[in-house]
Design a protein around this motif. Structure first.
Motif, PDB file in Angstrom:
ATOM      1  N   ASP A 173       7.486 -25.086  -9.140  1.00 49.72           N
ATOM      2  CA  ASP A 173       6.235 -24.445  -9.528  1.00 49.72           C
ATOM      3  C   ASP A 173       5.901 -23.184  -8.746  1.00 49.72           C
ATOM      4  O   ASP A 173       4.993 -22.450  -9.127  1.00 49.72           O
ATOM      5  N   GLU A 174       6.597 -22.936  -7.649  1.00 48.74           N
ATOM      6  CA  GLU A 174       6.190 -21.841  -6.762  1.00 48.74           C
ATOM      7  C   GLU A 174       7.394 -21.032  -6.284  1.00 48.74           C
ATOM      8  O   GLU A 174       8.496 -21.561  -6.126  1.00 48.74           O
ATOM      9  N   THR A 235      -3.926 -17.687  -2.398  1.00 53.04           N
ATOM     10  CA  THR A 235      -2.534 -17.468  -2.054  1.00 53.04           C
ATOM     11  C   THR A 235      -1.943 -16.491  -3.035  1.00 53.04           C
ATOM     12  O   THR A 235      -2.374 -16.388  -4.169  1.00 53.04           O
ATOM     13  N   GLY A 236      -0.954 -15.784  -2.595  1.00 56.44           N
ATOM     14  CA  GLY A 236      -0.344 -14.781  -3.452  1.00 56.44           C
ATOM     15  C   GLY A 236      -0.104 -13.518  -2.675  1.00 56.44           C
ATOM     16  O   GLY A 236      -0.479 -13.399  -1.511  1.00 56.44           O
ATOM     17  N   LYS A 318       2.695  -7.147  -3.952  1.00 56.55           N
ATOM     18  CA  LYS A 318       2.837  -7.321  -5.390  1.00 56.55           C
ATOM     19  C   LYS A 318       3.920  -6.403  -5.937  1.00 56.55           C
ATOM     20  O   LYS A 318       4.016  -5.234  -5.568  1.00 56.55           O
ATOM     21  N   LEU A 327      10.089 -13.818 -10.343  1.00 56.42           N
ATOM     22  CA  LEU A 327       8.890 -14.242 -11.076  1.00 56.42           C
ATOM     23  C   LEU A 327       8.964 -13.821 -12.540  1.00 56.42           C
ATOM     24  O   LEU A 327       8.571 -14.576 -13.443  1.00 56.42           O
ATOM     25  N   ALA A 331       9.100 -16.316 -15.868  1.00 59.45           N
ATOM     26  CA  ALA A 331       8.189 -16.181 -16.997  1.00 59.45           C
ATOM     27  C   ALA A 331       8.966 -16.045 -18.309  1.00 59.45           C
ATOM     28  O   ALA A 331       8.586 -16.630 -19.336  1.00 59.45           O
ATOM     29  N   ALA A 336       5.898 -21.641 -15.782  1.00 63.11           N
ATOM     30  CA  ALA A 336       4.673 -21.177 -15.120  1.00 63.11           C
ATOM     31  C   ALA A 336       4.884 -21.294 -13.611  1.00 63.11           C
ATOM     32  O   ALA A 336       4.758 -22.377 -13.029  1.00 63.11           O
ATOM     33  N   VAL A 337       5.225 -20.195 -12.983  1.00 59.62           N
ATOM     34  CA  VAL A 337       5.551 -20.177 -11.557  1.00 59.62           C
ATOM     35  C   VAL A 337       4.602 -19.219 -10.853  1.00 59.62           C
ATOM     36  O   VAL A 337       4.382 -18.098 -11.324  1.00 59.62           O
ATOM     37  N   ARG A 338       4.037 -19.645  -9.746  1.00 57.08           N
ATOM     38  CA  ARG A 338       3.088 -18.811  -9.011  1.00 57.08           C
ATOM     39  C   ARG A 338       3.645 -18.431  -7.636  1.00 57.08           C
ATOM     40  O   ARG A 338       4.394 -19.207  -7.034  1.00 57.08           O
ATOM     41  N   PRO A 339       3.269 -17.268  -7.130  1.00 58.09           N
ATOM     42  CA  PRO A 339       3.676 -16.897  -5.772  1.00 58.09           C
ATOM     43  C   PRO A 339       2.870 -17.668  -4.738  1.00 58.09           C
ATOM     44  O   PRO A 339       1.723 -18.047  -4.985  1.00 58.09           O
ATOM     45  N   LYS A 340       3.457 -17.901  -3.585  1.00 55.68           N
ATOM     46  CA  LYS A 340       2.805 -18.709  -2.558  1.00 55.68           C
ATOM     47  C   LYS A 340       3.164 -18.186  -1.171  1.00 55.68           C
ATOM     48  O   LYS A 340       4.300 -17.783  -0.919  1.00 55.68           O
TER      49      LYS A 340
END
Length: 399
Positions: A173-174, A235-236, A318, A327, A331, A336-340
Protein backbone atom coordinates in the motif's frame (compact mmCIF):
# COMPACT_ATOMS: atom_id res chain seq x y z
CA UNK A 1 9.52 -12.09 -19.84
CA UNK A 2 10.64 -13.99 -16.75
CA UNK A 3 7.67 -15.94 -15.42
CA UNK A 4 6.59 -15.43 -11.81
CA UNK A 5 7.03 -19.19 -11.37
CA UNK A 6 10.76 -18.84 -12.11
CA UNK A 7 11.05 -16.04 -9.55
CA UNK A 8 9.18 -18.06 -6.94
CA UNK A 9 11.42 -21.07 -7.60
CA UNK A 10 14.53 -18.93 -7.07
CA UNK A 11 13.07 -17.41 -3.92
CA UNK A 12 12.30 -20.87 -2.55
CA UNK A 13 15.87 -21.97 -3.09
CA UNK A 14 17.15 -18.83 -1.37
CA UNK A 15 14.88 -19.37 1.65
CA UNK A 16 16.03 -22.97 1.98
CA UNK A 17 19.61 -21.72 2.24
CA UNK A 18 19.90 -20.03 5.68
CA UNK A 19 21.64 -16.65 5.55
CA UNK A 20 20.97 -15.18 8.98
CA UNK A 21 22.98 -12.01 9.57
CA UNK A 22 26.01 -12.64 11.72
CA UNK A 23 25.22 -16.36 12.00
CA UNK A 24 25.41 -18.11 8.63
CA UNK A 25 28.02 -18.08 5.90
CA UNK A 26 26.78 -15.95 2.99
CA UNK A 27 28.73 -17.93 0.39
CA UNK A 28 26.05 -20.57 -0.26
CA UNK A 29 23.17 -18.12 -0.77
CA UNK A 30 25.32 -15.99 -3.06
CA UNK A 31 26.27 -19.15 -4.94
CA UNK A 32 22.61 -19.91 -5.65
CA UNK A 33 22.19 -16.45 -7.15
CA UNK A 34 25.40 -16.74 -9.14
CA UNK A 35 24.28 -20.04 -10.68
CA UNK A 36 20.93 -18.51 -11.67
CA UNK A 37 22.57 -15.42 -13.18
CA UNK A 38 25.27 -17.38 -14.99
CA UNK A 39 22.72 -19.64 -16.70
CA UNK A 40 21.10 -16.52 -18.12
CA UNK A 41 24.45 -14.97 -19.09
CA UNK A 42 23.93 -11.95 -16.88
CA UNK A 43 27.06 -10.02 -15.87
CA UNK A 44 27.65 -10.04 -12.11
CA UNK A 45 30.42 -9.86 -9.58
CA UNK A 46 30.82 -10.29 -5.84
CA UNK A 47 31.30 -7.32 -3.56
CA UNK A 48 33.64 -7.53 -0.60
CA UNK A 49 33.67 -5.64 2.69
CA UNK A 50 36.50 -4.06 4.64
CA UNK A 51 37.46 -7.39 6.26
CA UNK A 52 37.57 -9.22 2.94
CA UNK A 53 34.35 -11.17 3.30
CA UNK A 54 31.70 -11.26 0.57
CA UNK A 55 28.88 -8.79 1.35
CA UNK A 56 26.79 -9.00 -1.79
CA UNK A 57 26.44 -9.37 -5.53
CA UNK A 58 26.21 -6.63 -8.12
CA UNK A 59 24.45 -7.28 -11.42
CA UNK A 60 24.94 -4.67 -14.14
CA UNK A 61 22.93 -4.38 -17.34
CA UNK A 62 24.41 -1.63 -19.50
CA UNK A 63 22.13 0.07 -22.00
CA UNK A 64 23.17 0.77 -25.55
CA UNK A 65 22.44 4.49 -25.34
CA UNK A 66 23.88 7.20 -23.08
CA UNK A 67 21.99 8.06 -19.93
CA UNK A 68 21.81 7.70 -16.18
CA UNK A 69 22.06 4.46 -14.24
CA UNK A 70 19.39 3.32 -11.79
CA UNK A 71 19.51 0.54 -9.22
CA UNK A 72 17.23 -2.09 -7.71
CA UNK A 73 18.25 -3.24 -4.23
CA UNK A 74 17.14 -6.20 -2.12
CA UNK A 75 18.81 -7.93 0.79
CA UNK A 76 19.53 -11.66 0.77
CA UNK A 77 20.64 -11.94 4.38
CA UNK A 78 17.87 -12.23 6.98
CA UNK A 79 16.93 -11.69 10.58
CA UNK A 80 17.57 -14.65 12.93
CA UNK A 81 14.88 -17.28 13.42
CA UNK A 82 14.20 -16.51 17.07
CA UNK A 83 12.35 -19.23 18.98
CA UNK A 84 12.09 -21.97 16.37
CA UNK A 85 9.67 -23.90 18.59
CA UNK A 86 7.19 -21.04 18.18
CA UNK A 87 7.08 -21.46 14.39
CA UNK A 88 4.27 -23.58 12.93
CA UNK A 89 6.56 -24.57 10.05
CA UNK A 90 10.32 -24.79 9.54
CA UNK A 91 11.96 -21.35 9.28
CA UNK A 92 13.79 -22.54 6.15
CA UNK A 93 10.68 -24.16 4.67
CA UNK A 94 10.43 -22.38 1.33
CA UNK A 95 7.10 -24.11 0.74
CA UNK A 96 4.09 -22.48 -0.90
CA UNK A 97 0.89 -23.16 1.05
CA UNK A 98 -2.43 -21.46 0.32
CA UNK A 99 -0.72 -18.98 -1.95
CA UNK A 100 1.84 -17.94 0.66
CA UNK A 101 5.60 -18.40 0.42
CA UNK A 102 6.82 -19.57 3.82
CA UNK A 103 10.09 -19.06 5.63
CA UNK A 104 12.56 -16.51 6.89
CA UNK A 105 13.35 -14.06 4.15
CA UNK A 106 10.15 -14.68 2.20
CA UNK A 107 9.06 -11.12 2.94
CA UNK A 108 12.39 -9.47 3.76
CA UNK A 109 13.60 -9.74 1.09
CA UNK A 110 14.46 -12.91 -0.85
CA UNK A 111 11.32 -12.80 -2.97
CA UNK A 112 12.19 -9.22 -3.99
CA UNK A 113 15.75 -10.32 -4.77
CA UNK A 114 14.42 -13.06 -7.04
CA UNK A 115 12.03 -10.61 -8.72
CA UNK A 116 14.79 -8.07 -9.34
CA UNK A 117 16.99 -10.80 -10.85
CA UNK A 118 14.07 -11.62 -13.14
CA UNK A 119 13.74 -8.00 -14.23
CA UNK A 120 17.48 -7.82 -14.95
CA UNK A 121 17.21 -10.96 -17.08
CA UNK A 122 14.29 -9.47 -19.02
CA UNK A 123 16.12 -6.21 -19.75
CA UNK A 124 19.41 -7.90 -20.58
CA UNK A 125 17.99 -9.18 -23.84
CA UNK A 126 16.80 -5.72 -24.89
CA UNK A 127 19.61 -3.62 -23.46
CA UNK A 128 20.61 -2.00 -26.75
CA UNK A 129 17.52 0.19 -26.70
CA UNK A 130 17.94 1.38 -23.12
CA UNK A 131 19.51 4.61 -21.92
CA UNK A 132 22.11 4.40 -19.16
CA UNK A 133 21.92 1.13 -17.30
CA UNK A 134 20.38 -0.93 -14.52
CA UNK A 135 22.26 -2.25 -11.49
CA UNK A 136 20.79 -4.88 -9.18
CA UNK A 137 22.37 -4.91 -5.72
CA UNK A 138 21.84 -8.12 -3.76
CA UNK A 139 23.01 -7.07 -0.30
CA UNK A 140 24.21 -9.84 2.02
CA UNK A 141 25.05 -7.52 4.92
CA UNK A 142 21.83 -5.56 5.52
CA UNK A 143 20.35 -7.07 8.67
CA UNK A 144 23.55 -6.46 10.62
CA UNK A 145 22.80 -2.75 10.29
CA UNK A 146 26.18 -2.31 8.61
CA UNK A 147 24.75 -2.26 5.07
CA UNK A 148 28.04 -3.68 3.85
CA UNK A 149 26.72 -4.52 0.40
CA UNK A 150 25.48 -1.00 -0.20
CA UNK A 151 28.71 0.51 1.12
CA UNK A 152 30.81 -1.76 -1.08
CA UNK A 153 28.68 -0.82 -4.10
CA UNK A 154 29.12 2.88 -3.48
CA UNK A 155 32.87 2.45 -2.98
CA UNK A 156 33.39 0.23 -6.03
CA UNK A 157 35.53 2.18 -8.52
CA UNK A 158 34.20 0.06 -11.41
CA UNK A 159 30.53 0.76 -10.66
CA UNK A 160 28.59 3.69 -12.09
CA UNK A 161 26.87 5.43 -9.20
CA UNK A 162 23.10 5.37 -9.70
CA UNK A 163 20.89 8.42 -10.09
CA UNK A 164 18.42 6.71 -7.74
CA UNK A 165 17.68 3.40 -6.03
CA UNK A 166 14.48 1.38 -5.60
CA UNK A 167 14.68 -0.81 -2.47
CA UNK A 168 12.43 -3.87 -2.48
CA UNK A 169 11.14 -4.02 1.07
CA UNK A 170 7.62 -5.53 1.25
CA UNK A 171 4.26 -3.80 1.67
CA UNK A 172 1.66 -3.25 -1.05
CA UNK A 173 0.00 0.00 0.00
CA UNK A 174 2.91 2.40 0.46
CA UNK A 175 6.09 3.62 -1.14
CA UNK A 176 8.54 4.89 1.45
CA UNK A 177 9.94 8.21 0.22
CA UNK A 178 11.81 9.22 3.36
CA UNK A 179 12.72 8.24 6.87
CA UNK A 180 13.95 9.56 10.16
CA UNK A 181 17.68 9.54 10.68
CA UNK A 182 19.45 8.21 13.72
CA UNK A 183 22.20 8.95 16.21
CA UNK A 184 23.39 6.08 18.38
CA UNK A 185 25.88 5.94 21.22
CA UNK A 186 27.04 3.83 24.13
CA UNK A 187 27.42 5.57 27.48
CA UNK A 188 29.81 4.30 30.17
CA UNK A 189 28.63 5.28 33.66
CA UNK A 190 31.25 4.87 36.41
CA UNK A 191 31.25 4.64 40.21
CA UNK A 192 33.50 3.52 43.05
CA UNK A 193 33.33 -0.22 43.63
CA UNK A 194 32.93 -1.78 47.04
CA UNK A 195 31.05 -4.32 49.12
CA UNK A 196 27.28 -4.08 48.95
CA UNK A 197 27.12 -4.64 52.73
CA UNK A 198 29.51 -1.86 53.69
CA UNK A 199 28.50 1.43 55.29
CA UNK A 200 29.28 3.44 52.17
CA UNK A 201 26.29 5.28 50.80
CA UNK A 202 27.62 6.47 47.42
CA UNK A 203 25.49 5.01 44.61
CA UNK A 204 26.92 2.34 42.36
CA UNK A 205 27.19 2.57 38.59
CA UNK A 206 23.82 0.89 37.98
CA UNK A 207 22.07 3.39 40.26
CA UNK A 208 23.82 6.28 38.53
CA UNK A 209 22.85 4.83 35.16
CA UNK A 210 19.22 4.60 36.26
CA UNK A 211 19.37 8.30 37.18
CA UNK A 212 20.79 9.07 33.73
CA UNK A 213 18.01 7.08 32.06
CA UNK A 214 15.45 9.29 33.84
CA UNK A 215 17.28 12.44 32.73
CA UNK A 216 17.36 11.24 29.12
CA UNK A 217 13.74 10.15 29.00
CA UNK A 218 12.55 13.40 30.59
CA UNK A 219 14.59 15.58 28.22
CA UNK A 220 12.60 17.61 25.73
CA UNK A 221 13.45 16.94 22.11
CA UNK A 222 12.90 20.02 19.96
CA UNK A 223 9.89 19.45 17.75
CA UNK A 224 8.70 16.54 19.85
CA UNK A 225 6.15 18.31 22.06
CA UNK A 226 3.43 15.70 21.67
CA UNK A 227 1.40 17.46 18.99
CA UNK A 228 2.58 14.82 16.52
CA UNK A 229 0.86 12.08 18.49
CA UNK A 230 -2.43 13.95 18.80
CA UNK A 231 -2.49 15.64 15.44
CA UNK A 232 -0.09 13.87 13.06
CA UNK A 233 1.19 15.97 10.23
CA UNK A 234 0.36 14.62 6.78
CA UNK A 235 2.73 11.97 5.53
CA UNK A 236 3.98 12.39 2.04
CA UNK A 237 6.64 14.28 0.13
CA UNK A 238 5.27 17.79 0.78
CA UNK A 239 5.44 20.13 3.72
CA UNK A 240 7.33 19.76 7.00
CA UNK A 241 8.94 16.51 8.10
CA UNK A 242 5.89 14.61 9.38
CA UNK A 243 7.44 12.66 12.26
CA UNK A 244 8.92 13.82 15.57
CA UNK A 245 12.33 12.89 16.94
CA UNK A 246 12.41 10.03 19.42
CA UNK A 247 14.84 8.89 22.12
CA UNK A 248 15.03 5.30 23.36
CA UNK A 249 17.38 3.73 25.87
CA UNK A 250 17.88 0.36 24.22
CA UNK A 251 20.28 -1.49 26.54
CA UNK A 252 21.64 -1.48 30.08
CA UNK A 253 24.49 -3.73 31.20
CA UNK A 254 26.25 -3.56 34.56
CA UNK A 255 27.01 -5.38 37.77
CA UNK A 256 27.62 -9.00 38.63
CA UNK A 257 26.20 -11.03 41.48
CA UNK A 258 24.96 -9.40 44.68
CA UNK A 259 27.87 -8.60 46.99
CA UNK A 260 29.75 -6.07 44.83
CA UNK A 261 28.79 -2.45 44.21
CA UNK A 262 29.26 -2.16 40.41
CA UNK A 263 31.82 0.31 39.14
CA UNK A 264 30.62 0.32 35.52
CA UNK A 265 27.26 0.29 33.77
CA UNK A 266 26.88 0.77 30.03
CA UNK A 267 23.81 2.17 28.32
CA UNK A 268 22.81 2.07 24.68
CA UNK A 269 20.92 5.09 23.37
CA UNK A 270 19.11 5.31 20.04
CA UNK A 271 17.77 8.72 18.93
CA UNK A 272 15.69 9.02 15.76
CA UNK A 273 16.45 12.39 14.20
CA UNK A 274 14.63 14.81 11.91
CA UNK A 275 15.55 17.86 9.88
CA UNK A 276 14.76 20.07 12.89
CA UNK A 277 16.47 17.78 15.41
CA UNK A 278 19.59 16.41 13.76
CA UNK A 279 22.55 14.35 14.92
CA UNK A 280 24.29 17.40 16.43
CA UNK A 281 21.19 18.23 18.46
CA UNK A 282 20.93 14.60 19.60
CA UNK A 283 24.54 14.52 20.76
CA UNK A 284 24.19 17.87 22.55
CA UNK A 285 21.11 16.58 24.39
CA UNK A 286 22.92 13.46 25.58
CA UNK A 287 26.01 15.41 26.61
CA UNK A 288 23.85 17.85 28.58
CA UNK A 289 22.17 14.97 30.43
CA UNK A 290 25.53 13.36 31.16
CA UNK A 291 26.91 16.65 32.43
CA UNK A 292 23.94 17.07 34.73
CA UNK A 293 24.39 13.53 36.07
CA UNK A 294 28.06 14.10 36.89
CA UNK A 295 27.19 17.29 38.78
CA UNK A 296 24.19 15.91 40.68
CA UNK A 297 25.64 12.47 41.42
CA UNK A 298 29.43 12.80 41.24
CA UNK A 299 31.72 9.82 40.77
CA UNK A 300 35.49 9.23 40.67
CA UNK A 301 35.44 9.15 36.86
CA UNK A 302 33.34 11.21 34.45
CA UNK A 303 30.71 9.53 32.34
CA UNK A 304 31.92 8.90 28.80
CA UNK A 305 29.99 8.87 25.51
CA UNK A 306 31.06 6.85 22.48
CA UNK A 307 29.07 7.66 19.32
CA UNK A 308 28.36 4.52 17.29
CA UNK A 309 26.44 5.62 14.21
CA UNK A 310 24.74 8.63 12.67
CA UNK A 311 22.60 8.87 9.56
CA UNK A 312 20.70 11.90 8.31
CA UNK A 313 16.93 11.92 7.85
CA UNK A 314 15.78 12.14 4.27
CA UNK A 315 12.69 12.75 2.18
CA UNK A 316 12.10 12.96 -1.52
CA UNK A 317 10.25 15.99 -2.80
CA UNK A 318 7.15 15.70 -4.93
CA UNK A 319 7.77 14.30 -8.43
CA UNK A 320 11.39 13.42 -7.59
CA UNK A 321 12.77 10.31 -9.22
CA UNK A 322 12.75 7.41 -8.73
CA UNK A 323 9.66 7.80 -6.52
CA UNK A 324 7.65 9.49 -9.26
CA UNK A 325 8.24 6.61 -11.68
CA UNK A 326 7.29 3.98 -9.10
CA UNK A 327 4.13 5.77 -7.95
CA UNK A 328 3.08 6.42 -11.55
CA UNK A 329 3.68 2.78 -12.48
CA UNK A 330 1.60 1.61 -9.53
CA UNK A 331 -1.26 3.88 -10.55
CA UNK A 332 -1.11 2.62 -14.14
CA UNK A 333 -1.34 -0.95 -12.82
CA UNK A 334 -4.49 0.01 -10.90
CA UNK A 335 -2.95 0.00 -7.42
CA UNK A 336 -3.78 2.64 -4.81
CA UNK A 337 -0.33 3.36 -3.38
CA UNK A 338 0.54 6.34 -1.20
CA UNK A 339 3.92 7.88 -0.35
CA UNK A 340 5.07 7.55 3.25
CA UNK A 341 7.79 8.89 5.55
CA UNK A 342 8.98 5.97 7.68
CA UNK A 343 9.81 6.03 11.36
CA UNK A 344 12.62 3.45 11.12
CA UNK A 345 15.73 4.15 9.11
CA UNK A 346 16.65 2.14 6.03
CA UNK A 347 19.32 2.00 3.35
CA UNK A 348 17.72 5.14 1.94
CA UNK A 349 19.29 7.09 4.80
CA UNK A 350 22.74 5.79 3.88
CA UNK A 351 22.14 6.65 0.23
CA UNK A 352 20.82 10.10 1.15
CA UNK A 353 24.14 10.84 2.80
CA UNK A 354 25.73 10.22 -0.61
CA UNK A 355 23.20 12.41 -2.41
CA UNK A 356 21.37 9.44 -3.97
CA UNK A 357 17.54 9.47 -3.71
CA UNK A 358 15.87 6.16 -2.85
CA UNK A 359 12.47 4.63 -2.35
CA UNK A 360 11.70 1.66 -0.11
CA UNK A 361 8.82 -0.40 1.12
CA UNK A 362 6.81 -1.36 -1.97
CA UNK A 363 6.33 -5.08 -2.48
CA UNK A 364 3.98 -7.94 -1.74
CA UNK A 365 1.87 -8.20 1.40
CA UNK A 366 3.35 -10.22 4.21
CA UNK A 367 3.07 -11.59 7.74
CA UNK A 368 5.63 -12.33 10.43
CA UNK A 369 8.44 -10.13 9.17
CA UNK A 370 11.35 -10.57 11.63
CA UNK A 371 8.97 -12.65 13.77
CA UNK A 372 7.57 -16.18 13.68
CA UNK A 373 5.91 -17.72 10.62
CA UNK A 374 7.21 -15.21 8.09
CA UNK A 375 5.19 -15.44 4.87
CA UNK A 376 4.76 -13.53 1.62
CA UNK A 377 1.49 -13.32 -0.36
CA UNK A 378 2.29 -14.58 -3.83
CA UNK A 379 -0.96 -13.37 -5.39
CA UNK A 380 0.55 -9.87 -5.28
CA UNK A 381 3.71 -10.84 -7.16
CA UNK A 382 2.44 -10.35 -10.75
CA UNK A 383 1.25 -6.81 -10.02
CA UNK A 384 4.36 -5.86 -8.02
CA UNK A 385 6.59 -7.25 -10.74
CA UNK A 386 4.67 -5.32 -13.39
CA UNK A 387 5.00 -2.08 -11.39
CA UNK A 388 8.76 -2.37 -10.95
CA UNK A 389 9.26 -3.41 -14.56
CA UNK A 390 7.20 -0.47 -15.80
CA UNK A 391 9.02 1.96 -13.49
CA UNK A 392 12.47 0.75 -14.54
CA UNK A 393 11.61 0.93 -18.23
CA UNK A 394 10.33 4.46 -17.70
CA UNK A 395 13.58 5.50 -15.99
CA UNK A 396 15.74 3.86 -18.67
CA UNK A 397 13.67 5.25 -21.51
CA UNK A 398 15.25 8.69 -21.54
CA UNK A 399 18.78 10.10 -21.15
Amino acid sequence: MTAPADMIDLAQRLIRCPSRAGIDDYGPVLGILEDWLAKRELPYRRLYGDTGGAVGLLVEVAGGRPGRWWALDACVDTAPYGDEAAWSFAPDSGEVVDGRLRGRGAADSKLAAAMFCGIAAELHGAADGLHGGLAVLLDADEHTGGFGGARAYLADPEAVLPAGVLIGYPGLDEVVVGGRGLWRATIAVHAASGHSGSRRTAPGAVSRAAHLVRLLEEAELAGGDGDFALHPKPTGPDGDFPLPPKLTVTSCHGGQGFSVVPDLCELGVDIRTTAAFDADAAEQLVRAAVGELDVRVPAPRPTTITPVAAWPPYRLVKDQQPAAALLDAAAREGLAVRPKIAGPSNIGNLLAGEGIPATAGFGVRYEGLHGVDEQAFLEDLPAVHAVYRRAVLSLLGSP
